[in-house]
Design an enzyme around this catalytic site. Sequence first.
Site, PDB file in Angstrom:
ATOM      1  CG  HIS A 158      -2.152   0.762   1.070  1.00  0.00           C
ATOM      2  ND1 HIS A 158      -2.259   2.046   1.546  1.00  0.00           N
ATOM      3  CD2 HIS A 158      -3.335   0.475   0.482  1.00  0.00           C
ATOM      4  CE1 HIS A 158      -3.461   2.513   1.262  1.00  0.00           C
ATOM      5  NE2 HIS A 158      -4.140   1.580   0.624  1.00  0.00           N
ATOM      6  CD  GLU A 170      -7.598   4.113  -9.348  1.00  0.00           C
ATOM      7  OE1 GLU A 170      -8.742   4.574  -9.116  1.00  0.00           O
ATOM      8  OE2 GLU A 170      -7.294   3.478 -10.376  1.00  0.00           O
TER       9      GLU A 170
HETATM   10  P1  GH3 Z   1      -8.019   0.063 -13.887  1.00  0.00           P
HETATM   11  O1  GH3 Z   1      -6.833   0.052 -14.776  1.00  0.00           O
HETATM   12  O2  GH3 Z   1      -9.199  -0.575 -14.523  1.00  0.00           O
HETATM   13  O3  GH3 Z   1      -8.337   1.420 -13.397  1.00  0.00           O
HETATM   14  O4  GH3 Z   1      -7.668  -0.873 -12.654  1.00  0.00           O
HETATM   15  P2  GH3 Z   1      -7.254  -0.400 -11.196  1.00  0.00           P
HETATM   16  O5  GH3 Z   1      -6.622  -1.550 -10.522  1.00  0.00           O
HETATM   17  O6  GH3 Z   1      -6.456   0.841 -11.286  1.00  0.00           O
HETATM   18  O7  GH3 Z   1      -8.647   0.006 -10.595  1.00  0.00           O
HETATM   19  P3  GH3 Z   1      -9.434  -0.490  -9.329  1.00  0.00           P
HETATM   20  O8  GH3 Z   1     -10.604   0.437  -9.211  1.00  0.00           O
HETATM   21  O9  GH3 Z   1      -9.710  -1.951  -9.398  1.00  0.00           O
HETATM   22  O10 GH3 Z   1      -8.460  -0.265  -8.106  1.00  0.00           O
HETATM   23  C1  GH3 Z   1      -8.225   0.968  -7.557  1.00  0.00           C
HETATM   24  C2  GH3 Z   1      -7.500   0.717  -6.267  1.00  0.00           C
HETATM   25  O11 GH3 Z   1      -6.999   1.921  -5.696  1.00  0.00           O
HETATM   26  C3  GH3 Z   1      -8.357   0.108  -5.218  1.00  0.00           C
HETATM   27  C4  GH3 Z   1      -8.017   0.852  -3.933  1.00  0.00           C
HETATM   28  O12 GH3 Z   1      -7.660  -0.020  -2.900  1.00  0.00           O
HETATM   29  C5  GH3 Z   1      -6.829   1.685  -4.325  1.00  0.00           C
HETATM   30  N1  GH3 Z   1      -6.739   2.933  -3.607  1.00  0.00           N
HETATM   31  C6  GH3 Z   1      -7.689   3.897  -3.459  1.00  0.00           C
HETATM   32  N2  GH3 Z   1      -7.219   4.924  -2.745  1.00  0.00           N
HETATM   33  C7  GH3 Z   1      -5.939   4.605  -2.396  1.00  0.00           C
HETATM   34  C8  GH3 Z   1      -4.923   5.276  -1.649  1.00  0.00           C
HETATM   35  O13 GH3 Z   1      -5.089   6.398  -1.149  1.00  0.00           O
HETATM   36  N3  GH3 Z   1      -3.724   4.656  -1.513  1.00  0.00           N
HETATM   37  C9  GH3 Z   1      -3.498   3.419  -2.066  1.00  0.00           C
HETATM   38  N4  GH3 Z   1      -2.297   2.866  -1.905  1.00  0.00           N
HETATM   39  N5  GH3 Z   1      -4.440   2.763  -2.771  1.00  0.00           N
HETATM   40  C10 GH3 Z   1      -5.643   3.344  -2.942  1.00  0.00           C
HETATM   41 MG    MG Z   2      -7.419   2.598 -12.031  1.00  0.00          MG
HETATM   42 MG    MG Z   3     -10.425   4.077 -10.561  1.00  0.00          MG
END
Ligand code: GH3
Ligand code: MG
Ligand code: MG
Length: 311
Positions: A208, A237
Amino acid sequence: YVLKESQHSYEYAFRLLHRLDHNSHIKILIADDSDAQRHYIRHILEPHHYQIIEARDGKETLRQLNEHPDLDLLVLDHSMPGVSGFELVKLLRQKLRLNDLIIIGVSADPKGSLSAQFIKHGADDFLRKPFCPEELNCRVMSTLERRDLLRALKKAAEYDALTGLRNRRAFYEQGMQILQQAQRDSRHISVAMLDLDHFKQINDGFGHASGDSALVVFARALSSFFPDMLLGRLGGEEFALLTLHGADHVDQALEKLRQHCAGLHYAVGAPPLSFSAGLYHGEPEDLESLLHEADIRLYRAKQQGRARTVL
Ligand code: GH3
Ligand code: MG
Ligand code: MG
Ligand code: MG
Protein backbone atom coordinates in the site's frame (compact mmCIF):
# COMPACT_ATOMS: atom_id res chain seq x y z
CA TYR A 1 9.38 39.91 29.36
CA VAL A 2 7.35 36.79 28.70
CA LEU A 3 7.13 36.09 32.42
CA LYS A 4 6.00 39.61 33.15
CA GLU A 5 3.37 39.42 30.40
CA SER A 6 2.00 36.09 31.49
CA GLN A 7 1.94 36.45 35.22
CA HIS A 8 -1.63 35.12 35.39
CA SER A 9 -1.16 32.04 33.27
CA TYR A 10 1.59 29.59 32.40
CA GLU A 11 -0.47 28.38 29.49
CA TYR A 12 -0.45 31.90 28.11
CA ALA A 13 3.34 32.01 28.48
CA PHE A 14 3.66 28.90 26.32
CA ARG A 15 1.34 30.32 23.66
CA LEU A 16 3.30 33.54 23.69
CA LEU A 17 6.67 31.81 23.36
CA HIS A 18 5.32 29.55 20.66
CA ARG A 19 4.24 32.52 18.57
CA LEU A 20 7.29 34.69 19.20
CA ASP A 21 9.40 32.93 16.53
CA HIS A 22 6.79 33.52 13.83
CA ASN A 23 5.78 37.04 14.74
CA SER A 24 8.47 38.66 12.59
CA HIS A 25 6.34 37.55 9.61
CA ILE A 26 3.22 39.16 11.03
CA LYS A 27 2.45 42.64 9.75
CA ILE A 28 0.27 44.94 11.82
CA LEU A 29 -1.09 48.33 10.76
CA ILE A 30 -1.96 50.83 13.49
CA ALA A 31 -4.50 53.34 12.17
CA ASP A 32 -5.05 56.20 14.57
CA ASP A 33 -5.05 59.97 14.19
CA SER A 34 -3.46 60.51 17.60
CA ASP A 35 0.34 60.35 17.63
CA ALA A 36 0.33 59.48 21.33
CA GLN A 37 -2.10 56.60 20.83
CA ARG A 38 -0.16 55.17 17.88
CA HIS A 39 3.07 55.29 19.85
CA TYR A 40 1.39 53.70 22.86
CA ILE A 41 0.15 50.79 20.75
CA ARG A 42 3.47 50.45 18.92
CA HIS A 43 5.35 50.24 22.20
CA ILE A 44 3.06 47.53 23.47
CA LEU A 45 3.33 45.42 20.33
CA GLU A 46 6.98 45.91 19.43
CA PRO A 47 8.47 43.55 22.06
CA HIS A 48 6.54 40.75 20.32
CA HIS A 49 8.66 41.22 17.17
CA TYR A 50 5.73 42.07 14.88
CA GLN A 51 6.36 44.23 11.83
CA ILE A 52 4.51 47.44 12.54
CA ILE A 53 3.34 50.16 10.18
CA GLU A 54 1.19 53.20 10.87
CA ALA A 55 -1.53 55.35 9.31
CA ARG A 56 -2.92 58.66 10.50
CA ASP A 57 -6.33 58.66 8.79
CA GLY A 58 -8.67 56.63 6.59
CA LYS A 59 -6.98 57.65 3.37
CA GLU A 60 -3.55 56.66 4.59
CA THR A 61 -4.99 53.39 5.92
CA LEU A 62 -6.27 52.52 2.45
CA ARG A 63 -2.94 53.49 0.90
CA GLN A 64 -1.04 51.28 3.36
CA LEU A 65 -3.43 48.39 2.72
CA ASN A 66 -2.79 48.80 -0.97
CA GLU A 67 0.97 48.85 -0.45
CA HIS A 68 0.90 45.87 1.92
CA PRO A 69 -1.53 43.31 0.52
CA ASP A 70 0.01 40.78 2.93
CA LEU A 71 -1.13 42.75 5.97
CA ASP A 72 -2.30 40.45 8.78
CA LEU A 73 -3.96 42.71 11.29
CA LEU A 74 -5.38 46.21 11.50
CA VAL A 75 -5.78 48.02 14.81
CA LEU A 76 -8.34 50.62 13.82
CA ASP A 77 -9.34 53.72 15.75
CA HIS A 78 -12.95 54.78 15.38
CA SER A 79 -12.79 58.56 15.33
CA MET A 80 -10.40 59.76 12.69
CA PRO A 81 -10.73 62.73 10.35
CA GLY A 82 -12.65 61.88 7.17
CA VAL A 83 -14.03 58.38 7.30
CA SER A 84 -14.93 56.76 10.63
CA GLY A 85 -13.53 53.47 11.84
CA PHE A 86 -16.51 51.26 11.26
CA GLU A 87 -17.30 52.89 7.90
CA LEU A 88 -13.81 51.79 6.98
CA VAL A 89 -14.53 48.25 8.23
CA LYS A 90 -17.62 48.18 6.04
CA LEU A 91 -15.58 49.28 3.02
CA LEU A 92 -12.82 46.74 3.67
CA ARG A 93 -15.18 43.82 4.16
CA GLN A 94 -17.94 44.52 1.65
CA LYS A 95 -16.32 46.43 -1.21
CA LEU A 96 -12.69 45.31 -1.03
CA ARG A 97 -13.53 41.83 0.27
CA LEU A 98 -10.54 41.73 2.59
CA ASN A 99 -12.11 38.94 4.59
CA ASP A 100 -8.86 37.42 5.75
CA LEU A 101 -7.58 40.64 7.32
CA ILE A 102 -8.01 40.73 11.09
CA ILE A 103 -9.57 43.99 12.28
CA ILE A 104 -9.58 45.11 15.90
CA GLY A 105 -11.64 48.26 16.44
CA VAL A 106 -10.57 50.81 19.04
CA SER A 107 -12.58 53.63 20.57
CA ALA A 108 -13.26 55.51 23.79
CA ASP A 109 -16.93 54.58 23.21
CA PRO A 110 -18.57 55.94 26.38
CA LYS A 111 -22.00 54.58 25.40
CA GLY A 112 -20.86 51.10 24.42
CA SER A 113 -22.70 51.01 21.08
CA LEU A 114 -19.61 51.59 18.94
CA SER A 115 -18.21 48.18 19.78
CA ALA A 116 -21.42 46.64 18.45
CA GLN A 117 -21.20 48.75 15.26
CA PHE A 118 -17.64 47.61 14.69
CA ILE A 119 -18.52 43.94 15.13
CA LYS A 120 -21.69 44.22 13.01
CA HIS A 121 -19.67 45.61 10.13
CA GLY A 122 -17.19 42.77 10.36
CA ALA A 123 -14.49 43.62 12.90
CA ASP A 124 -13.08 40.61 14.68
CA ASP A 125 -12.68 42.22 18.05
CA PHE A 126 -12.90 45.50 19.91
CA LEU A 127 -10.90 47.42 22.50
CA ARG A 128 -12.34 50.20 24.61
CA LYS A 129 -9.97 53.06 25.46
CA PRO A 130 -8.26 53.28 27.85
CA PHE A 131 -6.96 49.72 27.69
CA CYS A 132 -3.98 48.15 29.39
CA PRO A 133 -1.08 46.65 27.39
CA GLU A 134 -2.01 43.16 28.49
CA GLU A 135 -5.49 43.40 26.97
CA LEU A 136 -4.21 44.59 23.60
CA ASN A 137 -1.63 41.79 23.52
CA CYS A 138 -4.19 39.14 24.44
CA ARG A 139 -6.64 40.27 21.80
CA VAL A 140 -4.00 40.51 19.10
CA MET A 141 -2.69 37.07 19.94
CA SER A 142 -6.04 35.33 20.22
CA THR A 143 -7.32 36.78 16.92
CA LEU A 144 -4.11 35.64 15.21
CA GLU A 145 -4.48 32.16 16.73
CA ARG A 146 -8.09 31.96 15.62
CA ARG A 147 -7.18 33.03 12.08
CA ASP A 148 -4.39 30.43 11.86
CA LEU A 149 -6.71 27.73 13.12
CA LEU A 150 -9.35 28.67 10.54
CA ARG A 151 -6.74 28.63 7.78
CA ALA A 152 -5.53 25.21 8.83
CA LEU A 153 -9.09 23.85 8.98
CA LYS A 154 -9.90 25.32 5.59
CA LYS A 155 -6.79 23.76 4.08
CA ALA A 156 -7.58 20.38 5.63
CA ALA A 157 -11.15 20.59 4.32
CA GLU A 158 -10.13 21.50 0.76
CA TYR A 159 -6.89 19.71 0.06
CA ASP A 160 -6.10 16.04 -0.08
CA ALA A 161 -3.59 15.19 2.65
CA LEU A 162 -1.68 12.63 0.57
CA THR A 163 -1.18 14.43 -2.75
CA GLY A 164 -1.78 18.05 -1.78
CA LEU A 165 -4.23 18.41 -4.68
CA ARG A 166 -7.74 19.83 -4.23
CA ASN A 167 -10.19 17.23 -3.03
CA ARG A 168 -13.49 16.52 -4.75
CA ARG A 169 -15.42 19.20 -2.87
CA ALA A 170 -12.88 21.95 -3.53
CA PHE A 171 -12.52 20.86 -7.17
CA TYR A 172 -16.29 21.21 -7.65
CA GLU A 173 -16.41 24.54 -5.83
CA GLN A 174 -13.60 26.05 -7.86
CA GLY A 175 -14.81 24.36 -11.05
CA MET A 176 -18.25 25.93 -10.64
CA GLN A 177 -16.67 29.38 -10.53
CA ILE A 178 -14.58 28.78 -13.65
CA LEU A 179 -17.71 27.50 -15.39
CA GLN A 180 -19.71 30.60 -14.50
CA GLN A 181 -16.93 32.82 -15.80
CA ALA A 182 -16.76 30.78 -19.03
CA GLN A 183 -20.54 31.16 -19.44
CA ARG A 184 -20.28 34.94 -19.06
CA ASP A 185 -17.42 35.08 -21.58
CA SER A 186 -19.11 32.58 -23.95
CA ARG A 187 -16.11 30.29 -23.89
CA HIS A 188 -15.82 26.55 -24.16
CA ILE A 189 -14.24 24.40 -21.55
CA SER A 190 -12.04 21.30 -21.47
CA VAL A 191 -12.51 18.65 -18.81
CA ALA A 192 -10.42 15.52 -18.38
CA MET A 193 -10.72 12.54 -16.05
CA LEU A 194 -7.54 10.58 -15.40
CA ASP A 195 -7.29 7.16 -13.81
CA LEU A 196 -4.13 5.20 -13.04
CA ASP A 197 -3.95 1.85 -14.84
CA HIS A 198 -3.91 -1.42 -12.92
CA PHE A 199 -3.34 0.45 -9.73
CA LYS A 200 -4.65 -2.41 -7.65
CA GLN A 201 -1.73 -4.52 -8.91
CA ILE A 202 0.72 -1.96 -7.52
CA ASN A 203 -0.96 -2.14 -4.12
CA ASP A 204 -1.21 -5.94 -4.19
CA GLY A 205 2.27 -6.57 -5.55
CA PHE A 206 4.33 -3.89 -3.87
CA GLY A 207 2.36 -2.81 -0.84
CA HIS A 208 0.00 0.00 0.00
CA ALA A 209 2.90 2.37 0.77
CA SER A 210 4.17 1.94 -2.80
CA GLY A 211 0.67 2.68 -4.05
CA ASP A 212 0.66 5.84 -1.97
CA SER A 213 4.03 6.88 -3.30
CA ALA A 214 2.80 6.29 -6.89
CA LEU A 215 -0.11 8.64 -6.16
CA VAL A 216 2.20 11.30 -4.74
CA VAL A 217 4.65 11.06 -7.64
CA PHE A 218 1.82 11.17 -10.18
CA ALA A 219 0.14 14.17 -8.54
CA ARG A 220 3.44 16.05 -8.50
CA ALA A 221 3.96 15.36 -12.23
CA LEU A 222 0.37 16.37 -12.97
CA SER A 223 0.85 19.70 -11.18
CA SER A 224 4.06 20.44 -13.01
CA PHE A 225 2.63 19.61 -16.46
CA PHE A 226 -0.61 21.53 -15.86
CA PRO A 227 0.45 24.44 -13.66
CA ASP A 228 -2.30 26.81 -14.82
CA MET A 229 -5.27 24.44 -14.72
CA LEU A 230 -7.70 23.39 -12.02
CA LEU A 231 -6.63 19.98 -10.73
CA GLY A 232 -8.21 17.67 -8.21
CA ARG A 233 -8.07 14.20 -6.75
CA LEU A 234 -11.68 13.08 -7.06
CA GLY A 235 -11.07 9.83 -5.19
CA GLY A 236 -8.73 6.82 -4.96
CA GLU A 237 -6.50 6.90 -8.07
CA GLU A 238 -8.81 9.16 -10.02
CA PHE A 239 -7.94 12.74 -10.93
CA ALA A 240 -9.63 15.51 -12.87
CA LEU A 241 -8.58 18.69 -14.62
CA LEU A 242 -10.56 21.61 -15.91
CA THR A 243 -9.39 24.47 -18.10
CA LEU A 244 -10.35 27.02 -20.73
CA HIS A 245 -7.55 25.72 -22.97
CA GLY A 246 -8.59 23.88 -26.13
CA ALA A 247 -8.77 20.09 -26.37
CA ASP A 248 -5.65 19.83 -28.59
CA HIS A 249 -3.55 21.69 -26.07
CA VAL A 250 -4.73 19.46 -23.21
CA ASP A 251 -4.37 16.32 -25.31
CA GLN A 252 -0.75 17.14 -26.18
CA ALA A 253 0.11 17.97 -22.58
CA LEU A 254 -1.46 14.68 -21.43
CA GLU A 255 0.72 12.83 -23.94
CA LYS A 256 3.83 14.53 -22.57
CA LEU A 257 2.73 13.66 -19.04
CA ARG A 258 2.23 10.04 -20.14
CA GLN A 259 5.79 9.78 -21.47
CA HIS A 260 7.14 11.45 -18.35
CA CYS A 261 5.20 9.10 -16.04
CA ALA A 262 6.59 6.02 -17.76
CA GLY A 263 10.04 7.03 -16.53
CA LEU A 264 9.05 7.91 -12.96
CA HIS A 265 10.40 5.90 -10.07
CA TYR A 266 8.08 5.23 -7.14
CA ALA A 267 8.97 1.75 -5.77
CA VAL A 268 11.74 -0.77 -6.29
CA GLY A 269 10.88 -3.15 -9.14
CA ALA A 270 7.43 -1.65 -9.72
CA PRO A 271 6.02 -1.40 -13.26
CA PRO A 272 6.00 1.93 -15.13
CA LEU A 273 3.28 4.31 -14.05
CA SER A 274 0.54 4.58 -16.66
CA PHE A 275 -2.83 6.27 -16.84
CA SER A 276 -5.91 6.45 -19.02
CA ALA A 277 -7.80 9.66 -19.67
CA GLY A 278 -11.13 10.81 -21.03
CA LEU A 279 -11.16 14.31 -22.45
CA TYR A 280 -14.24 16.35 -23.28
CA HIS A 281 -14.41 19.83 -24.78
CA GLY A 282 -17.68 21.69 -24.93
CA GLU A 283 -20.04 24.37 -23.71
CA PRO A 284 -19.85 25.15 -20.02
CA GLU A 285 -23.10 23.56 -18.91
CA ASP A 286 -23.17 22.06 -15.45
CA LEU A 287 -20.01 20.50 -14.07
CA GLU A 288 -21.67 17.18 -13.32
CA SER A 289 -22.51 16.51 -16.97
CA LEU A 290 -19.10 17.71 -18.20
CA LEU A 291 -17.42 15.25 -15.85
CA HIS A 292 -19.86 12.57 -16.95
CA GLU A 293 -18.87 13.13 -20.60
CA ALA A 294 -15.20 12.88 -19.66
CA ASP A 295 -15.91 9.73 -17.64
CA ILE A 296 -17.62 8.04 -20.59
CA ARG A 297 -14.45 8.68 -22.62
CA LEU A 298 -12.26 7.43 -19.79
CA TYR A 299 -14.21 4.19 -19.79
CA ARG A 300 -13.60 3.85 -23.53
CA ALA A 301 -9.87 4.48 -23.02
CA LYS A 302 -9.79 1.63 -20.49
CA GLN A 303 -11.69 -0.68 -22.85
CA GLN A 304 -9.42 0.13 -25.77
CA GLY A 305 -6.38 -1.08 -23.83
CA ARG A 306 -5.50 1.70 -21.31
CA ALA A 307 -2.49 4.06 -21.40
CA ARG A 308 -4.26 6.43 -23.79
CA THR A 309 -6.53 9.46 -24.02
CA VAL A 310 -9.93 9.27 -25.68
CA LEU A 311 -11.53 12.48 -26.94
P1 GH3 B 1 -8.02 0.06 -13.89
O1 GH3 B 1 -6.83 0.05 -14.78
O2 GH3 B 1 -9.20 -0.57 -14.52
O3 GH3 B 1 -8.34 1.42 -13.40
O4 GH3 B 1 -7.67 -0.87 -12.65
P2 GH3 B 1 -7.25 -0.40 -11.20
O5 GH3 B 1 -6.62 -1.55 -10.52
O6 GH3 B 1 -6.46 0.84 -11.29
O7 GH3 B 1 -8.65 0.01 -10.60
P3 GH3 B 1 -9.43 -0.49 -9.33
O8 GH3 B 1 -10.60 0.44 -9.21
O9 GH3 B 1 -9.71 -1.95 -9.40
O10 GH3 B 1 -8.46 -0.27 -8.11
C1 GH3 B 1 -8.22 0.97 -7.56
C2 GH3 B 1 -7.50 0.72 -6.27
O11 GH3 B 1 -7.00 1.92 -5.70
C3 GH3 B 1 -8.36 0.11 -5.22
C4 GH3 B 1 -8.02 0.85 -3.93
O12 GH3 B 1 -7.66 -0.02 -2.90
C5 GH3 B 1 -6.83 1.68 -4.33
N1 GH3 B 1 -6.74 2.93 -3.61
C6 GH3 B 1 -7.69 3.90 -3.46
N2 GH3 B 1 -7.22 4.92 -2.74
C7 GH3 B 1 -5.94 4.60 -2.40
C8 GH3 B 1 -4.92 5.28 -1.65
O13 GH3 B 1 -5.09 6.40 -1.15
N3 GH3 B 1 -3.72 4.66 -1.51
C9 GH3 B 1 -3.50 3.42 -2.07
N4 GH3 B 1 -2.30 2.87 -1.90
N5 GH3 B 1 -4.44 2.76 -2.77
C10 GH3 B 1 -5.64 3.34 -2.94
MG1 MG C 1 -7.42 2.60 -12.03
MG1 MG D 1 -10.43 4.08 -10.56
MG1 MG E 1 -9.01 59.13 16.97
